[in-house]
Design an enzyme around this catalytic site. Sequence first.
Site, PDB file in Angstrom:
ATOM      1  N   GLY A  77       0.580  -1.252   0.068  1.00  0.00           N
ATOM      2  CA  GLY A  77      -0.035  -0.118  -0.095  1.00  0.00           C
ATOM      3  C   GLY A  77       0.941   1.338   0.090  1.00  0.00           C
ATOM      4  O   GLY A  77       1.829   1.068   0.658  1.00  0.00           O
ATOM      5  N   ASP A  83      -1.242   2.810   8.195  1.00  0.00           N
ATOM      6  CA  ASP A  83      -1.935   2.312   9.410  1.00  0.00           C
ATOM      7  C   ASP A  83      -1.274   2.444  10.713  1.00  0.00           C
ATOM      8  O   ASP A  83      -1.937   1.854  11.747  1.00  0.00           O
ATOM      9  CB  ASP A  83      -2.320   0.705   9.183  1.00  0.00           C
ATOM     10  CG  ASP A  83      -3.368   0.905   7.876  1.00  0.00           C
ATOM     11  OD1 ASP A  83      -4.143   1.746   7.976  1.00  0.00           O
ATOM     12  OD2 ASP A  83      -3.462  -0.206   7.160  1.00  0.00           O
ATOM     13  N   ARG A 102      -8.122  -1.433   8.332  1.00  0.00           N
ATOM     14  CA  ARG A 102      -8.800  -2.844   8.164  1.00  0.00           C
ATOM     15  C   ARG A 102      -8.266  -3.489   9.399  1.00  0.00           C
ATOM     16  O   ARG A 102      -9.339  -4.154  10.049  1.00  0.00           O
ATOM     17  CB  ARG A 102      -8.108  -3.570   7.144  1.00  0.00           C
ATOM     18  CG  ARG A 102      -9.239  -3.406   6.004  1.00  0.00           C
ATOM     19  CD  ARG A 102      -8.817  -4.378   4.971  1.00  0.00           C
ATOM     20  NE  ARG A 102      -7.508  -4.407   4.482  1.00  0.00           N
ATOM     21  CZ  ARG A 102      -6.898  -3.902   3.491  1.00  0.00           C
ATOM     22  NH1 ARG A 102      -7.899  -3.297   2.709  1.00  0.00           N
ATOM     23  NH2 ARG A 102      -5.905  -3.931   2.760  1.00  0.00           N
ATOM     24  N   ASP A 114       0.647   0.084  12.058  1.00  0.00           N
ATOM     25  CA  ASP A 114       0.433  -1.400  12.581  1.00  0.00           C
ATOM     26  C   ASP A 114       1.628  -2.139  12.601  1.00  0.00           C
ATOM     27  O   ASP A 114       1.303  -3.262  12.606  1.00  0.00           O
ATOM     28  CB  ASP A 114      -1.067  -1.938  11.821  1.00  0.00           C
ATOM     29  CG  ASP A 114      -0.623  -2.122  10.348  1.00  0.00           C
ATOM     30  OD1 ASP A 114       0.482  -1.671   9.623  1.00  0.00           O
ATOM     31  OD2 ASP A 114      -1.338  -2.528   9.743  1.00  0.00           O
ATOM     32  N   ARG A 145       1.321  -4.987  -5.721  1.00  0.00           N
ATOM     33  CA  ARG A 145       1.301  -6.169  -4.884  1.00  0.00           C
ATOM     34  C   ARG A 145       1.774  -7.481  -6.163  1.00  0.00           C
ATOM     35  O   ARG A 145       1.215  -7.060  -7.044  1.00  0.00           O
ATOM     36  CB  ARG A 145      -0.122  -6.337  -4.538  1.00  0.00           C
ATOM     37  CG  ARG A 145      -0.566  -5.301  -3.591  1.00  0.00           C
ATOM     38  CD  ARG A 145      -1.383  -5.754  -2.526  1.00  0.00           C
ATOM     39  NE  ARG A 145      -1.428  -5.094  -1.240  1.00  0.00           N
ATOM     40  CZ  ARG A 145      -1.885  -3.986  -1.128  1.00  0.00           C
ATOM     41  NH1 ARG A 145      -2.612  -3.296  -1.662  1.00  0.00           N
ATOM     42  NH2 ARG A 145      -1.780  -3.334   0.148  1.00  0.00           N
ATOM     43  N   ASP A 182       3.912  -4.429   6.481  1.00  0.00           N
ATOM     44  CA  ASP A 182       4.532  -5.696   7.085  1.00  0.00           C
ATOM     45  C   ASP A 182       4.785  -7.019   5.965  1.00  0.00           C
ATOM     46  O   ASP A 182       5.318  -7.919   6.049  1.00  0.00           O
ATOM     47  CB  ASP A 182       3.762  -6.441   8.532  1.00  0.00           C
ATOM     48  CG  ASP A 182       2.292  -6.515   7.903  1.00  0.00           C
ATOM     49  OD1 ASP A 182       1.832  -5.691   7.339  1.00  0.00           O
ATOM     50  OD2 ASP A 182       1.764  -7.572   8.311  1.00  0.00           O
ATOM     51  N   THR A 206       3.580   3.117   5.989  1.00  0.00           N
ATOM     52  CA  THR A 206       2.110   2.355   5.792  1.00  0.00           C
ATOM     53  C   THR A 206       1.325   3.516   6.635  1.00  0.00           C
ATOM     54  O   THR A 206       1.869   3.936   7.668  1.00  0.00           O
ATOM     55  CB  THR A 206       1.877   1.039   6.327  1.00  0.00           C
ATOM     56  OG1 THR A 206       0.662   0.977   6.859  1.00  0.00           O
ATOM     57  CG2 THR A 206       2.838   0.658   7.533  1.00  0.00           C
TER      58      THR A 206
HETATM   59  P1  ADP Z   1       1.903  -4.430   2.653  1.00  0.00           P
HETATM   60  O1  ADP Z   1       3.500  -4.250   2.420  1.00  0.00           O
HETATM   61  O2  ADP Z   1       1.421  -2.818   2.678  1.00  0.00           O
HETATM   62  O3  ADP Z   1       1.450  -4.994   3.842  1.00  0.00           O
HETATM   63  P2  ADP Z   1       1.269  -6.591   1.093  1.00  0.00           P
HETATM   64  O4  ADP Z   1       0.654  -7.439   2.296  1.00  0.00           O
HETATM   65  O5  ADP Z   1       0.076  -6.728  -0.130  1.00  0.00           O
HETATM   66  O6  ADP Z   1       1.603  -5.137   1.357  1.00  0.00           O
HETATM   67  O7  ADP Z   1       2.692  -7.166   0.477  1.00  0.00           O
HETATM   68  C1  ADP Z   1       3.492  -6.666  -0.471  1.00  0.00           C
HETATM   69  C2  ADP Z   1       3.986  -7.592  -1.504  1.00  0.00           C
HETATM   70  O8  ADP Z   1       5.129  -8.007  -0.396  1.00  0.00           O
HETATM   71  C3  ADP Z   1       3.210  -8.708  -1.759  1.00  0.00           C
HETATM   72  O9  ADP Z   1       2.423  -8.579  -3.152  1.00  0.00           O
HETATM   73  C4  ADP Z   1       4.213  -9.609  -2.261  1.00  0.00           C
HETATM   74  O10 ADP Z   1       4.906  -9.506  -3.608  1.00  0.00           O
HETATM   75  C5  ADP Z   1       5.176  -9.552  -0.982  1.00  0.00           C
HETATM   76  N1  ADP Z   1       5.024 -10.596  -0.008  1.00  0.00           N
HETATM   77  C6  ADP Z   1       4.303 -10.459   0.848  1.00  0.00           C
HETATM   78  N2  ADP Z   1       4.357 -11.545   1.687  1.00  0.00           N
HETATM   79  C7  ADP Z   1       5.227 -12.360   1.087  1.00  0.00           C
HETATM   80  C8  ADP Z   1       5.734 -13.699   1.504  1.00  0.00           C
HETATM   81  N3  ADP Z   1       5.199 -14.201   2.493  1.00  0.00           N
HETATM   82  N4  ADP Z   1       6.659 -14.349   0.638  1.00  0.00           N
HETATM   83  C9  ADP Z   1       6.785 -13.542  -0.540  1.00  0.00           C
HETATM   84  N5  ADP Z   1       6.588 -12.299  -0.915  1.00  0.00           N
HETATM   85  C10 ADP Z   1       5.745 -11.873  -0.078  1.00  0.00           C
END
Ligand code: ADP
Length: 327
Positions: free
Chosen positions: A15, A132, A176, A134, A76, A107, A130
């Site tokens: 995000g 949030d 969320r 969080d 993502r 995270d 982020t």
């Molecule tokens: P944020 O970083 O905002 O929490 P996401 O949870 O969508 O956003 O994670 C961003 C990107 O990080 C994902 O689209 C993916 O490419 C990568 N990612 C997240 N978790 C994993 C994982 N367990 N293994 C490999 N890549 C991951």
Amino acid sequence: MKKKVTKIGVLTSGGDAPGMNACVRAVVRTGIYYGLEVYGIVRGYTGMVENDIYKMESGSVANIIQRGGTILKTSRCKEFFTPEGRKKAYDNLIKLGINGLVIIGGDGSFRGAQTFSNEYDIPCVGLPGTIDKDIAGTDFTIGFDTAVNTAVEAIDKIRDTADAHDRLFIIEVMGRDAGYIALHSGIATGAQNVLIPERKTDIEEVIKQLEEKERRHKLVNLIVVAEGDEFGGADEIAKIIKARLPIQDVRVCILGHIQRGGSPTCFDRLIASRMGYSAVECLMEGKFNVFVGMVNNRMHFTPLNEAVKKKQRISEEWIKIVKILAS
Ligand code: ADP
């Protein structure tokens, strides 16, 4: 001895959050100051997998400190969840000689970095970007302060129209899984109630409070609800209140994506700059696979494998403050 980092890649992932640009700028300029080559990776892990990577100079980050969004774009990336996707990403980095990464994201992005650095010998440093707030291990995240200020500005405007019509407004803000935007903006705008995911919503108590306010002819009623409140957000709350208190003139306002955009506040620019600078120092000093946070106004380093969503209980004192100040 840990290997020397000479070429680093920087990416923004997940995000978007205001202040990511200020952070990219800090990483690029600090890297160049220390004689490193710095590469921008476009659209987060997608750019790594698809080889959308370019060399950045000091001028590449000119005139962006005040801009929301991210010049590197974000996304993502499904492929990065797979070993094949991560192998492609690694091969692309190796082709360019990139031997260190700075990941600005939430995270989820940190989990991606952790998985990647477990498999391949490329040190990663995370920076919490982020809205949030969080992530455990930091008092603030890049973007939170701007998002809260955007919410406050919007809610102040809603207060004017609520006052003019003696209306009750249920305002939904982002969050969320975390209620920090709701809690901070709710207190700062004098909301009479704040409903957040960390706390079970007692709808009977909300109704009782409104009845009491009605008796006392309280004119402005604002309830701030986080989108992730288990009750179902502002629309759901409004439906119940309308059914139970038909004399209340109830309106819903969902602030939505305006909270993600806009020029970052001074505070967000400042922490983005300090964190970006610190991330490069980490890579140079061999402090690998950590994320840089801030605790009590000092840099704080948490191993990436301990980076988790903040699931802490929000202090009852905050809730008490909302109640007392709105009474
Ligand atoms: P944020 O970083 O905002 O929490 P996401 O949870 O969508 O956003 O994670 C961003 C990107 O990080 C994902 O689209 C993916 O490419 C990568 N990612 C997240 N978790 C994993 C994982 N367990 N293994 C490999 N890549 C991951």
